[in-house]
Design an enzyme around this catalytic site. Structure first.
Site, PDB file in Angstrom:
ATOM      1  N   LYS A   4      20.661  31.587  -9.259  1.00 18.89           N
ATOM      2  CA  LYS A   4      21.898  32.368  -9.094  1.00 18.89           C
ATOM      3  C   LYS A   4      23.016  31.386  -8.816  1.00 18.89           C
ATOM      4  CE  LYS A   4      20.625  36.968  -7.565  1.00 18.89           C
ATOM      5  NZ  LYS A   4      20.679  37.948  -6.461  1.00 18.89           N
ATOM      6  N   LYS A  52      10.236  32.862  -2.579  1.00 20.07           N
ATOM      7  CA  LYS A  52      11.350  33.033  -3.515  1.00 20.07           C
ATOM      8  C   LYS A  52      10.881  32.802  -4.950  1.00 20.07           C
ATOM      9  CE  LYS A  52      16.042  32.767  -4.557  1.00 20.07           C
ATOM     10  NZ  LYS A  52      17.395  32.544  -4.126  1.00 20.07           N
ATOM     11  N   ASN A  75      18.335  40.546  -1.174  1.00 11.91           N
ATOM     12  CA  ASN A  75      19.672  40.846  -0.665  1.00 11.91           C
ATOM     13  C   ASN A  75      19.622  41.588   0.671  1.00 11.91           C
ATOM     14  OD1 ASN A  75      22.684  41.100  -2.021  1.00 11.91           O
ATOM     15  ND2 ASN A  75      21.165  39.970  -3.201  1.00 11.91           N
ATOM     16  N   GLU A  90      17.236  39.989 -11.845  1.00  8.48           N
ATOM     17  CA  GLU A  90      17.448  41.156 -10.982  1.00  8.48           C
ATOM     18  C   GLU A  90      17.527  42.449 -11.797  1.00  8.48           C
ATOM     19  OE1 GLU A  90      19.683  39.970  -7.464  1.00  8.48           O
ATOM     20  OE2 GLU A  90      20.577  41.960  -7.431  1.00  8.48           O
ATOM     21  N   HIS A  98      22.380  41.403   3.170  1.00  7.66           N
ATOM     22  CA  HIS A  98      23.523  40.775   2.498  1.00  7.66           C
ATOM     23  C   HIS A  98      24.648  41.759   2.186  1.00  7.66           C
ATOM     24  CE1 HIS A  98      20.689  37.530   2.239  1.00  7.66           C
ATOM     25  NE2 HIS A  98      21.515  36.750   1.569  1.00  7.66           N
ATOM     26  N   HIS A 101      27.864  40.263   3.343  1.00  6.21           N
ATOM     27  CA  HIS A 101      28.974  39.902   2.451  1.00  6.21           C
ATOM     28  C   HIS A 101      30.264  40.603   2.887  1.00  6.21           C
ATOM     29  CE1 HIS A 101      26.207  38.597  -1.123  1.00  6.21           C
ATOM     30  NE2 HIS A 101      26.290  37.696  -0.197  1.00  6.21           N
ATOM     31  N   ARG A 120      29.307  25.378 -22.823  1.00 11.65           N
ATOM     32  CA  ARG A 120      28.371  26.507 -22.968  1.00 11.65           C
ATOM     33  C   ARG A 120      26.999  26.235 -22.352  1.00 11.65           C
ATOM     34  NH1 ARG A 120      30.476  26.964 -28.534  1.00 11.65           N
ATOM     35  NH2 ARG A 120      32.210  28.415 -28.412  1.00 11.65           N
ATOM     36  N   GLU A 147      17.955  33.306   6.386  1.00 14.75           N
ATOM     37  CA  GLU A 147      17.311  33.567   5.094  1.00 14.75           C
ATOM     38  C   GLU A 147      15.791  33.450   5.212  1.00 14.75           C
ATOM     39  OE1 GLU A 147      19.162  34.828   2.873  1.00 14.75           O
ATOM     40  OE2 GLU A 147      21.068  33.770   2.597  1.00 14.75           O
ATOM     41  N   HIS A 194      27.698  32.045   6.112  1.00 12.67           N
ATOM     42  CA  HIS A 194      26.942  33.037   5.339  1.00 12.67           C
ATOM     43  C   HIS A 194      25.682  33.493   6.108  1.00 12.67           C
ATOM     44  CE1 HIS A 194      25.067  35.035   1.933  1.00 12.67           C
ATOM     45  NE2 HIS A 194      23.998  34.282   2.098  1.00 12.67           N
ATOM     46  N   ARG A 240      13.981  41.506  -7.258  1.00 14.23           N
ATOM     47  CA  ARG A 240      14.816  40.408  -6.757  1.00 14.23           C
ATOM     48  C   ARG A 240      15.914  40.925  -5.831  1.00 14.23           C
ATOM     49  NH1 ARG A 240      16.983  34.840  -9.596  1.00 14.23           N
ATOM     50  NH2 ARG A 240      17.954  34.111  -7.684  1.00 14.23           N
TER      51      ARG A 240
HETATM   52  P1  NAD Z   1      27.584  25.108   2.856  1.00 13.92           P
HETATM   53  O1  NAD Z   1      27.256  24.659   1.513  1.00 13.92           O
HETATM   54  O2  NAD Z   1      28.989  25.443   3.170  1.00 13.92           O
HETATM   55  O3  NAD Z   1      27.083  24.003   3.877  1.00 13.92           O
HETATM   56  C1  NAD Z   1      27.316  24.189   5.244  1.00 13.92           C
HETATM   57  C2  NAD Z   1      28.061  23.012   5.872  1.00 13.92           C
HETATM   58  O4  NAD Z   1      27.120  21.980   6.171  1.00 13.92           O
HETATM   59  C3  NAD Z   1      29.129  22.379   5.002  1.00 13.92           C
HETATM   60  O5  NAD Z   1      30.212  22.029   5.807  1.00 13.92           O
HETATM   61  C4  NAD Z   1      28.447  21.121   4.476  1.00 13.92           C
HETATM   62  O6  NAD Z   1      29.378  20.109   4.180  1.00 13.92           O
HETATM   63  C5  NAD Z   1      27.580  20.737   5.631  1.00 13.92           C
HETATM   64  N1  NAD Z   1      26.360  19.990   5.300  1.00 13.92           N
HETATM   65  C6  NAD Z   1      25.550  20.218   4.236  1.00 13.92           C
HETATM   66  N2  NAD Z   1      24.471  19.444   4.329  1.00 13.92           N
HETATM   67  C7  NAD Z   1      24.620  18.693   5.449  1.00 13.92           C
HETATM   68  C8  NAD Z   1      23.817  17.700   6.075  1.00 13.92           C
HETATM   69  N3  NAD Z   1      22.622  17.366   5.603  1.00 13.92           N
HETATM   70  N4  NAD Z   1      24.291  17.129   7.198  1.00 13.92           N
HETATM   71  C9  NAD Z   1      25.493  17.501   7.729  1.00 13.92           C
HETATM   72  N5  NAD Z   1      26.278  18.445   7.185  1.00 13.92           N
HETATM   73  C10 NAD Z   1      25.833  19.034   6.064  1.00 13.92           C
HETATM   74  O7  NAD Z   1      26.745  26.384   3.291  1.00 13.92           O
HETATM   75  P2  NAD Z   1      25.219  26.827   3.069  1.00 13.92           P
HETATM   76  O8  NAD Z   1      24.872  27.592   4.263  1.00 13.92           O
HETATM   77  O9  NAD Z   1      24.362  25.689   2.659  1.00 13.92           O
HETATM   78  O10 NAD Z   1      25.316  27.802   1.815  1.00 13.92           O
HETATM   79  C11 NAD Z   1      26.024  29.025   1.878  1.00 13.92           C
HETATM   80  C12 NAD Z   1      26.362  29.471   0.493  1.00 13.92           C
HETATM   81  O11 NAD Z   1      25.167  29.675  -0.253  1.00 13.92           O
HETATM   82  C13 NAD Z   1      27.126  30.774   0.431  1.00 13.92           C
HETATM   83  O12 NAD Z   1      28.204  30.642  -0.446  1.00 13.92           O
HETATM   84  C14 NAD Z   1      26.131  31.762  -0.114  1.00 13.92           C
HETATM   85  O13 NAD Z   1      26.736  32.798  -0.824  1.00 13.92           O
HETATM   86  C15 NAD Z   1      25.290  30.886  -0.975  1.00 13.92           C
HETATM   87  N6  NAD Z   1      23.928  31.402  -1.237  1.00 13.92           N
HETATM   88  C16 NAD Z   1      23.516  31.437  -2.530  1.00 13.92           C
HETATM   89  C17 NAD Z   1      22.238  31.859  -2.820  1.00 13.92           C
HETATM   90  C18 NAD Z   1      21.744  31.817  -4.238  1.00 13.92           C
HETATM   91  O14 NAD Z   1      20.686  32.375  -4.513  1.00 13.92           O
HETATM   92  N7  NAD Z   1      22.431  31.156  -5.134  1.00 13.92           N
HETATM   93  C19 NAD Z   1      21.378  32.260  -1.785  1.00 13.92           C
HETATM   94  C20 NAD Z   1      21.840  32.204  -0.482  1.00 13.92           C
HETATM   95  C21 NAD Z   1      23.133  31.769  -0.209  1.00 13.92           C
HETATM   96  N1  GLY Z   2      19.688  34.999  -2.636  1.00 14.43           N
HETATM   97  C1  GLY Z   2      19.391  36.140  -3.427  1.00 14.43           C
HETATM   98  C2  GLY Z   2      18.744  35.819  -4.708  1.00 14.43           C
HETATM   99  O1  GLY Z   2      18.510  34.675  -5.029  1.00 14.43           O
HETATM  100  O2  GLY Z   2      18.421  36.704  -5.458  1.00 14.43           O
END
Ligand code: NAD
Ligand code: GLY
Length: 363
Positions: free
Chosen positions: A142, A226, A245, A236, A248, A252, A120, A184, A265, A241
């Site tokens: 998030k 942010k 998006n 949100e 997005h 998405h 939890r 972003e 992404h 917030r």
């Molecule tokens: P990811 O986590 O898939 O990383 C991208 C690639 O880079 C992966 O293959 C990873 O292994 C590699 N990598 C990571 N760090 C590295 C480094 N220092 N050196 C070499 N390789 C490295 O992708 P991302 O772009 O970091 O994140 C995308 C995700 O984030 C999506 O799922 C998206 O929905 C999510 N997201 C969430 C929020 C939120 O607010 N929570 C906001 C934006 C995006």
């Molecule tokens: N990436 C969108 C949010 O954090 O609200």
């Protein structure tokens, strides 16, 4: 090292931004509620950074349980989440055993959701290693996994104890991933920080070339943007917030429509921002010259400005599975000008059709 604070009642936390922070285990250890932690990373990161972080923590007297998930968006799934739970239960991790996410947004979102739900709720720390994760996904709480029919459809709002963004880790990041992070960063300028957008327009080539000073400024300014939005509308609820998006809703749809991992992404967000800008223009809100300027900046970041032609009906169907949908209506984030965004469900089909036709491969 610079620190940006995310201010939330009783749950405020620091974002540490600096060079070689992965060598400073003390930064992590000081936030741990007990001398135990479970570290989740992926198969790309593990050979690069896992030993360094684990050895540092062990020297600080911390016992570390480790789990390595396959890299990639397709692994932000129930299956990966279950493997996290299996590991935590097998190692009898407790309520005070913090989870540490070492990786990009996939690892951060997955680990955060595991932390929100295991026993939890257990504490967690974000160590973002992609540009995208440092400027966006690690901040704001998030957390989620994907459903095969919709991105991030299963998740929770759950804040970390700290975010540790080591800029040195970006040296091993492929160029394509730097561009994904820039999507972003551009978003912050477009939705609410015109001065930052002007700076990005002047410094895009330096960012793409990984100039350290430029990247440090972009990461800090993005985190400040942010943190401000999250402090104002953590869950949100007011609509503020939701502006994060921007791009997005279309992005998405591209990710889900093509299959997770086909486009990054950030790439989908890049093309999505261009579509959203065109919708804004088709509705007579945004000037054509501003649309052209946005397209140029997105392209200079190394991002796609042409979206895949999934067909109008398919885009509408995919966008209908979105967390912003209310009363059955898709809500879009649009621009009145560069730096001024708003959310509306009142978008004529003709504007969507026109923007998609102009933005897609066969449009
Ligand atoms: P990811 O986590 O898939 O990383 C991208 C690639 O880079 C992966 O293959 C990873 O292994 C590699 N990598 C990571 N760090 C590295 C480094 N220092 N050196 C070499 N390789 C490295 O992708 P991302 O772009 O970091 O994140 C995308 C995700 O984030 C999506 O799922 C998206 O929905 C999510 N997201 C969430 C929020 C939120 O607010 N929570 C906001 C934006 C995006
Ligand atoms: N990436 C969108 C949010 O954090 O609200």
């Amino acid at each position: 090292m610079q620190t940006v604070e995310v201010t939330l009642d009783g749950r405020s936390y620091p974002i540490y931004i600096g060079e070689r922070l992965l060598n400073q285990a003390e930064l992590i250890a000081r936030h741990l509620p007990q001398k135990r932690a479970a570290l989740i990373t992926d198969t790309t990161l593990a050979p690069l950074y896992l030993d360094k972080v684990v050895e540092g923590l062990q020297k600080a007297g911390v016992t570390v349980t480790q789990l390595i998930i396959p890299a990639g968006e397709q692994h932000k799934s129930w299956q990966s989440l279950n493997s996290v739970f299996d590991t935590l239960i097998r190692h009898r991790c407790e309520r005070k055993t913090a989870l540490i996410a070492l990786g990009g947004g996939v690892i951060g979102d997955l680990t955060g959701f595991a932390a929100a739900t295991y026993l939890r709720g257990v504490p967690f720390i974000q160590i973002p290693t992609t540009l995208l994760a440092q400027v966006d996904s690690s901040v704001g709480g998030k957390t989620a996994i994907n459903h095969p029919r919709g991105k991030n459809m299963i998740g929770a709002f759950y804040q970390p104890l700290a975010v540790i963004a080591d800029m040195s880790a970006l040296s091993t990041l492929p160029a394509r991933e730097i561009s994904a992070g820039l999507a972003e960063i551009i978003k912050y300028g477009l939705i609410g920080d015109v001065e930052f957008f002007e700076w990005l327009d002047q410094n895009m080539e330096a960012l793409v070339a990984r100039d350290g000073t430029a990247l440090a400024h972009a990461v800090k300014r993005s985190c400040e943007n942010k943190a401000k939005v999250v402090a104002a509308d953590e869950r949100e609820e007011t609509g503020e917030r939701a502006l994060l998006n921007f791009g997005h809703t279309f992005g998405h749809a591209i990710e889900t429509g093509l299959g997770y991992g086909a486009w990054l992404h950030g790439e989908a967000v890049g093309a999505g921002m261009v579509i959203a800008a065109r919708v804004s223009c088709a509705m007579g809100l945004l000037k054509q010259a501003d649309v052209e300027r946005i397209i140029k900046v997105v392209a200079r970041a190394g991002l796609p400005v042409v979206a895949p032609d999934l067909g109008f009906e398919q885009y509408m169907s995919l966008m209908g599975i979105d967390k912003k949908v209310e009363g059955g209506k898709i809500r879009f984030i649009l621009l009145r000008s560069i730096g001024t965004a708003f959310m509306t469900a009142d978008v004529p089909q003709s504007a969507l059709k026109q923007a998609l036709a102009e933005s897609t491969v066969n449009g």
